[in-house]
Design a protein around this motif. Structure first.
Motif, PDB file in Angstrom:
ATOM      1  N   HIS A   1       0.855  -1.198   0.000  1.00 27.97           N
ATOM      2  CA  HIS A   1       0.000   0.000   0.000  1.00 27.97           C
ATOM      3  C   HIS A   1       0.887   1.244   0.000  1.00 27.97           C
ATOM      4  CE1 HIS A   1      -4.362   1.060   1.171  1.00 27.97           C
ATOM      5  NE2 HIS A   1      -3.816   2.124   0.596  1.00 27.97           N
ATOM      6  N   VAL A   2       0.546   2.189  -0.845  1.00 30.61           N
ATOM      7  CA  VAL A   2       1.216   3.496  -0.865  1.00 30.61           C
ATOM      8  C   VAL A   2       0.200   4.544  -0.418  1.00 30.61           C
ATOM      9  CG1 VAL A   2       2.301   5.259  -2.324  1.00 30.61           C
ATOM     10  CG2 VAL A   2       2.768   2.819  -2.743  1.00 30.61           C
ATOM     11  N   ILE A   3       0.609   5.351   0.558  1.00 26.33           N
ATOM     12  CA  ILE A   3      -0.270   6.418   1.050  1.00 26.33           C
ATOM     13  C   ILE A   3       0.377   7.767   0.744  1.00 26.33           C
ATOM     14  CG2 ILE A   3      -1.307   7.480   3.103  1.00 26.33           C
ATOM     15  CD1 ILE A   3      -2.479   4.787   3.044  1.00 26.33           C
ATOM     16  N   HIS A   4      -0.387   8.662   0.174  1.00 25.76           N
ATOM     17  CA  HIS A   4       0.087  10.033  -0.032  1.00 25.76           C
ATOM     18  C   HIS A   4      -0.588  10.943   0.987  1.00 25.76           C
ATOM     19  CE1 HIS A   4       0.798   9.167  -4.596  1.00 25.76           C
ATOM     20  NE2 HIS A   4       1.775   8.705  -3.839  1.00 25.76           N
ATOM     21  N   ILE A   5       0.199  11.611   1.811  1.00 27.06           N
ATOM     22  CA  ILE A   5      -0.399  12.632   2.670  1.00 27.06           C
ATOM     23  C   ILE A   5      -0.485  13.912   1.820  1.00 27.06           C
ATOM     24  CG2 ILE A   5      -0.337  13.931   4.827  1.00 27.06           C
ATOM     25  CD1 ILE A   5      -0.729  10.896   5.254  1.00 27.06           C
ATOM     26  N   SER A   6      -1.681  14.143   1.332  1.00 29.69           N
ATOM     27  CA  SER A   6      -1.924  15.308   0.479  1.00 29.69           C
ATOM     28  C   SER A   6      -2.451  16.443   1.358  1.00 29.69           C
ATOM     29  CB  SER A   6      -2.912  14.914  -0.620  1.00 29.69           C
ATOM     30  OG  SER A   6      -3.134  15.993  -1.483  1.00 29.69           O
ATOM     31  N   SER A   7      -3.511  17.111   0.959  1.00 25.97           N
ATOM     32  CA  SER A   7      -4.033  18.234   1.735  1.00 25.97           C
ATOM     33  C   SER A   7      -5.394  18.642   1.184  1.00 25.97           C
ATOM     34  CB  SER A   7      -3.075  19.434   1.613  1.00 25.97           C
ATOM     35  OG  SER A   7      -3.632  20.576   2.218  1.00 25.97           O
ATOM     36  N   PHE A   8      -6.176  19.272   2.029  1.00 26.05           N
ATOM     37  CA  PHE A   8      -7.394  19.922   1.526  1.00 26.05           C
ATOM     38  C   PHE A   8      -7.012  20.930   0.444  1.00 26.05           C
ATOM     39  CE2 PHE A   8     -11.856  20.435   2.061  1.00 26.05           C
ATOM     40  CZ  PHE A   8     -12.235  19.416   2.918  1.00 26.05           C
ATOM     41  N   SER A   9      -5.790  21.484   0.571  1.00 30.62           N
ATOM     42  CA  SER A   9      -5.319  22.461  -0.422  1.00 30.62           C
ATOM     43  C   SER A   9      -5.007  21.810  -1.772  1.00 30.62           C
ATOM     44  CB  SER A   9      -4.079  23.191   0.111  1.00 30.62           C
ATOM     45  OG  SER A   9      -4.430  23.913   1.254  1.00 30.62           O
ATOM     46  N   GLY A  10      -5.143  20.517  -1.852  1.00 32.61           N
ATOM     47  CA  GLY A  10      -5.059  19.831  -3.139  1.00 32.61           C
ATOM     48  C   GLY A  10      -6.430  19.670  -3.784  1.00 32.61           C
ATOM     49  N   HIS A  11      -7.455  20.228  -3.104  1.00 30.54           N
ATOM     50  CA  HIS A  11      -8.832  20.100  -3.617  1.00 30.54           C
ATOM     51  C   HIS A  11      -9.511  21.450  -3.835  1.00 30.54           C
ATOM     52  CE1 HIS A  11      -9.092  15.708  -3.129  1.00 30.54           C
ATOM     53  NE2 HIS A  11      -8.284  15.902  -2.101  1.00 30.54           N
ATOM     54  N   ARG A  12      -9.005  22.485  -3.161  1.00 31.69           N
ATOM     55  CA  ARG A  12      -9.523  23.846  -3.390  1.00 31.69           C
ATOM     56  C   ARG A  12      -8.352  24.802  -3.099  1.00 31.69           C
ATOM     57  NH1 ARG A  12      -7.753  24.435   1.019  1.00 31.69           N
ATOM     58  NH2 ARG A  12      -8.743  24.400   3.057  1.00 31.69           N
TER      59      ARG A  12
END
Ligand code: NAP
Length: 256
Positions: free
Chosen positions: A144-155
């Motif tokens: 499994h690969v997990i990316h810690i992205s952000s709400f800032s990757g959606h708006r």
């Protein structure tokens, strides 16, 4: 939690694991019986964490590795170490990420933009590529690969302090879907998931916000690093046929 026992004794790598979300994730994975390779640029915090978590254990669970994920040679060296110490990797948690002060779109420095992309996007892609290479070499098909992205990757947030950072997290989300498609194309069952938090109670925004940071944080509701770590665990404990694509999570009182 469904399927958690299958991870006992297996190996995870957590980038940026000496503080914040990464540290909370390392602690949870060790508690659940995993071996964890943890990296960051500064060795001191890593060593303190590893000493605490390895205490009173016949065999070390935590391998601290000094590594800047934006430096490919250092990442490759870290994977050589993983090969010789543990011989495998089952889970890769791409958590290391930065924002910098001088990174607005009208007046930011090219150097800041490059640093952000090199850590948040290129570093993440190198760690993912090397993890999946090692998984496939060892015949691990349930990794499994997990990316810690952000709400800032959606708006796009309404502060220039976050605009270039936001662009880097949109890129992370594109990498999540691209990777999912590439894995399906080679008929792999390795899964990829993103976690997209709103404001988390860590020092992450200190560099970008400088003197305004403490007042800003004390005026906002946050989620805790442990809340995010628990959601990471939720993703990796799903049954093999269930792939969580992304979890958007923010404090209940967060406005945008
Ligand atoms: N905090 C938030 O509100 C929030 C919200 C949404 C998403 N996120 C994301 O969550 C992730 C973790 O953030 P956090 O809040 O836990 O941050 P944090 O408390 O500042 O911790 C960041 C960790 O990453 C390490 N790191 C930074 N640059 C690195 C590099 N080039 N190579 C390897 N390690 C590096 C740091 O250690 P060294 O300094 O020693 O390298 C530290 O261990 C980031 O990807 C961030 O974008 C955070």
């Amino acid at each position: 939690m469904a399927n958690s026992s299958r991870w006992v004794g297996r190996v995870a790598i957590v980038t940026g694991g000496s503080a914040g979300i990464g540290e909370a994730t390392v602690r949870l994975l060790v508690k659940e019986g995993m071996k964890v390779v943890v990296c960051a640029r500064k060795l001191e915090g890593l060593q303190t964490l590893a000493a605490e978590l390895n205490q009173n254990k016949a065999e070390s669970s935590v391998l601290p590795v000094q590594c800047d994920v934006s430096q490919e040679a250092q990442v490759l060296e870290m994977f050589n170490k993983i090969r010789s110490e543990f011989g495998r990797v089952d889970i890769c948690i791409n958590n290391a990420g930065i924002n910098l002060g001088n990174a607005g779109l009208l007046d930011g420095s090219t150097e800041s933009w490059q640093q952000i992309i090199n850590v948040n996007v290129i570093g993440l892609c190198i760690c993912t590529r090397e993890s999946i290479k090692l998984m496939r070499e060892k015949g691990i098909d349930d990794g499994h690969v997990i990316h810690i992205s952000s709400f800032s990757g959606h708006r796009v947030p309404g502060s220039s302090l976050l605009h270039f950072y936001s662009a880097s997290k949109y890129a992370v989300n594109a990498c999540t879907e691209g990777l999912r498609q590439e894995l399906r194309a080679i008929k792999s069952n390795i899964r990829v998931s993103s976690l997209s938090p709103g404001l988390v109670e860590t020092d992450f925004n200190k560099v970008a916000m400088k003197g305004d940071f403490d007042e800003f944080m004390s005026s906002k509701q946050t989620v805790s690093p442990e809340d995010i770590a628990q959601l990471v665990w939720t993703c990796i404990c799903q049954p093999a046929h269930v792939q969580i694509h992304d979890i958007l999570v923010r404090p209940t009182q967060q406005v945008h």
